[in-house]
Design a protein around this motif. Sequence first.
Motif, PDB file in Angstrom:
ATOM      1  N   ILE A 223      31.049  40.235  53.068  1.00 48.90           N
ATOM      2  CA  ILE A 223      30.742  40.842  51.770  1.00 48.90           C
ATOM      3  C   ILE A 223      31.973  40.821  50.879  1.00 48.90           C
ATOM      4  N   PHE A 224      33.103  41.258  51.415  1.00 52.92           N
ATOM      5  CA  PHE A 224      34.323  41.319  50.612  1.00 52.92           C
ATOM      6  C   PHE A 224      34.802  39.924  50.217  1.00 52.92           C
ATOM      7  N   THR A 225      34.638  38.959  51.115  1.00 52.66           N
ATOM      8  CA  THR A 225      35.039  37.591  50.797  1.00 52.66           C
ATOM      9  C   THR A 225      34.242  37.043  49.619  1.00 52.66           C
ATOM     10  N   VAL A 226      32.943  37.316  49.598  1.00 57.79           N
ATOM     11  CA  VAL A 226      32.080  36.791  48.540  1.00 57.79           C
ATOM     12  C   VAL A 226      32.229  37.593  47.248  1.00 57.79           C
ATOM     13  N   VAL A 227      32.284  38.927  47.356  1.00 59.41           N
ATOM     14  CA  VAL A 227      32.412  39.749  46.153  1.00 59.41           C
ATOM     15  C   VAL A 227      33.738  39.472  45.454  1.00 59.41           C
ATOM     16  N   ALA A 228      34.782  39.158  46.236  1.00 59.09           N
ATOM     17  CA  ALA A 228      36.073  38.837  45.640  1.00 59.09           C
ATOM     18  C   ALA A 228      35.958  37.640  44.709  1.00 59.09           C
ATOM     19  N   TYR A 229      35.013  36.739  45.022  1.00 56.53           N
ATOM     20  CA  TYR A 229      34.797  35.564  44.163  1.00 56.53           C
ATOM     21  C   TYR A 229      34.383  35.967  42.756  1.00 56.53           C
ATOM     22  N   ASN A 230      33.742  37.118  42.620  1.00 53.55           N
ATOM     23  CA  ASN A 230      33.281  37.577  41.309  1.00 53.55           C
ATOM     24  C   ASN A 230      34.375  38.263  40.505  1.00 53.55           C
ATOM     25  N   GLY A 231      35.468  38.670  41.164  1.00 53.52           N
ATOM     26  CA  GLY A 231      36.551  39.318  40.452  1.00 53.52           C
ATOM     27  C   GLY A 231      36.102  40.553  39.695  1.00 53.52           C
ATOM     28  N   PRO A 232      35.749  41.650  40.383  1.00 53.20           N
ATOM     29  CA  PRO A 232      35.221  42.841  39.702  1.00 53.20           C
ATOM     30  C   PRO A 232      36.084  43.348  38.548  1.00 53.20           C
ATOM     31  N   VAL A 233      37.402  43.385  38.721  1.00 57.37           N
ATOM     32  CA  VAL A 233      38.260  43.858  37.634  1.00 57.37           C
ATOM     33  C   VAL A 233      38.247  42.871  36.470  1.00 57.37           C
ATOM     34  N   VAL A 234      38.164  41.580  36.779  1.00 57.48           N
ATOM     35  CA  VAL A 234      38.039  40.571  35.723  1.00 57.48           C
ATOM     36  C   VAL A 234      36.771  40.819  34.916  1.00 57.48           C
ATOM     37  N   VAL A 235      35.686  41.114  35.624  1.00 55.27           N
ATOM     38  CA  VAL A 235      34.421  41.400  34.946  1.00 55.27           C
ATOM     39  C   VAL A 235      34.540  42.642  34.077  1.00 55.27           C
ATOM     40  N   PHE A 236      35.143  43.691  34.629  1.00 57.23           N
ATOM     41  CA  PHE A 236      35.266  44.951  33.887  1.00 57.23           C
ATOM     42  C   PHE A 236      36.111  44.781  32.634  1.00 57.23           C
ATOM     43  N   LEU A 237      37.286  44.171  32.771  1.00 54.89           N
ATOM     44  CA  LEU A 237      38.210  44.088  31.647  1.00 54.89           C
ATOM     45  C   LEU A 237      37.792  43.048  30.608  1.00 54.89           C
ATOM     46  N   GLY A 238      37.181  41.965  31.058  1.00 50.21           N
ATOM     47  CA  GLY A 238      36.883  40.897  30.112  1.00 50.21           C
ATOM     48  C   GLY A 238      35.431  40.622  29.831  1.00 50.21           C
ATOM     49  N   PHE A 239      34.563  40.900  30.802  1.00 52.70           N
ATOM     50  CA  PHE A 239      33.169  40.474  30.663  1.00 52.70           C
ATOM     51  C   PHE A 239      32.265  41.552  30.091  1.00 52.70           C
TER      52      PHE A 239
ATOM     53  N   ILE B   8      39.281  31.187  58.295  1.00 50.87           N
ATOM     54  CA  ILE B   8      38.779  32.026  57.211  1.00 50.87           C
ATOM     55  C   ILE B   8      39.039  33.509  57.474  1.00 50.87           C
ATOM     56  N   SER B   9      39.141  33.894  58.735  1.00 48.46           N
ATOM     57  CA  SER B   9      39.373  35.304  59.053  1.00 48.46           C
ATOM     58  C   SER B   9      40.668  35.804  58.443  1.00 48.46           C
TER      59      SER B   9
ATOM     60  N   ARG C 128      40.928  38.839  55.339  1.00 51.41           N
ATOM     61  CA  ARG C 128      41.711  40.080  55.378  1.00 51.41           C
ATOM     62  C   ARG C 128      42.453  40.286  54.066  1.00 51.41           C
ATOM     63  N   VAL C 129      43.017  39.204  53.523  1.00 47.90           N
ATOM     64  CA  VAL C 129      43.709  39.291  52.236  1.00 47.90           C
ATOM     65  C   VAL C 129      42.734  39.709  51.147  1.00 47.90           C
ATOM     66  N   LEU C 130      41.561  39.082  51.131  1.00 46.55           N
ATOM     67  CA  LEU C 130      40.558  39.397  50.114  1.00 46.55           C
ATOM     68  C   LEU C 130      40.066  40.835  50.254  1.00 46.55           C
ATOM     69  N   THR C 131      39.941  41.315  51.479  1.00 46.15           N
ATOM     70  CA  THR C 131      39.475  42.682  51.709  1.00 46.15           C
ATOM     71  C   THR C 131      40.436  43.697  51.096  1.00 46.15           C
ATOM     72  N   VAL C 132      41.732  43.470  51.275  1.00 46.30           N
ATOM     73  CA  VAL C 132      42.734  44.388  50.715  1.00 46.30           C
ATOM     74  C   VAL C 132      42.663  44.385  49.189  1.00 46.30           C
ATOM     75  N   PHE C 133      42.647  43.212  48.594  1.00 46.17           N
ATOM     76  CA  PHE C 133      42.615  43.123  47.133  1.00 46.17           C
ATOM     77  C   PHE C 133      41.347  43.750  46.561  1.00 46.17           C
ATOM     78  N   LEU C 134      40.213  43.426  47.188  1.00 47.14           N
ATOM     79  CA  LEU C 134      38.951  43.933  46.659  1.00 47.14           C
ATOM     80  C   LEU C 134      38.857  45.449  46.801  1.00 47.14           C
TER      81      LEU C 134
END
Length: 474
Positions: free
Chosen positions: A21-37, A154-155, A159-165
Amino acid sequence: MDSKDTSVASLRGNMGPLELIFTVVAYNGPVVVFLGFIPVSVLLGNGVGTPAAFLVCGLIVTMLAVGILTMSARLKKPGGFYALITAGLGRVVGLGSGFAALTCYFVALLSAYALGGIALNSAIVEVFHGPAEPWWLWAGLMLVVTTVLGHFNISFSSRVLTVFLACELLLMIAYDISVLVKGGAHGIGFDSLTPHQIFSGSISIAFLFGMGLFGGFEATVIFRDEVKNPERTIPVATYGVVALLAVTYAVTAWCFVNSYGAAVVMDVVSKNLVSASTDSIKQYTGQFAYDAATIMLFTSSFALVLAAHNITARYLFNLGADGILPRSLGKPHERHVSPHRSSFALGVVSLLVLLVFVVGNVSEDALYARLAGLYSYAFVILLAVVALAVGVYLLRDRVHGKAVGPAVASLIAFAIMCVTLVLGTVHFDLLSGATGTLKDVLIFLMWGVILVGVGWAVYLKRNRPGVYSSIGRQ
């Protein structure tokens, strides 16, 4: 029972539902969406009714997800859209769609590099008061780090994506709570859910933008060989991704509207579109959160880059494994069982394309806008084709029997995607900022890629039947 296909070149991993879930949701960039979209969607879409539009789009994507998951469980093959469309509509259409998917995610990757370069430069200047540097310097640094991470299993990346997300979601939750606790600008209202506001402004544009929010949700399927217990993990992760995205974006958009008030938010985004979100963060959650948001715009962009790189590399891997591209790209690393060669090749090609943009002195803002718009358009094409493929496959499946419910849901989604595609073509200038000849060139480019794939499949059928028979991880 784990039913991963081991008869062909395959990857391996041990991701669970949360990691996927975190790997895929990170692709959407939630903060990018919030600030710009979100501000752009409010301005050009249905205004105060934007949160409702996001929820409706989430429901439509869920309908399509039902069909995709049903078909994926029966097909049990890696390859994402490439494999699904081939199984449903044949190898010729399948290869055209495979080329389209590869291009779609590659374009998303390039746009994320541009955004990441802009975001890191902004963070260094505004938060750390450092010197301004060219965007491409930071983009190049991200490219090196991403290509190295892509070499490993990918594992590690997950882990990196999980922390950022996790940091991104905490920021958005803190903002939402602050707005609700402080009562917004004039008290918390529910105008966004009233019919008057839902059907205000441009419904078509709101829907077009809303569908783009769910880009990459199907990537759960392309990671099939890299999760534990795919029969359970993939459905849980897919529905989890759609639900998380729909709720997070709808609630945050609703709080954003309330932070200024339904009566004035349109004036705010009209006059101050670029900083409307960051100003709201500073007002409700303070300077620290504002600085954090500035930094997280970069970390969110980097997470998007890493996720897009991983997805694109796997499309390269699958096309290589089938012999469409050099077979060396489809050979996993002996130790890490990762698409290391595809990752490296993708890094090299990305570097060359970015160098072309730099030498051509293309503005980073224009570059991001054009590429992001082209990605959104390509994604809608893929959704339309895969929806048709899933519907056709499930209605004619003689092995497992017809799955009428999921098939009908997919065909309804196909009809909706066709309407969305027409809207995307008509309003491509709003999607990308490109007008005139450039607009026509970008649209032609996307359809041209599909036609090249179709033409190559026809060539393979006549001249290299062995390769043709393997199209779509068949």
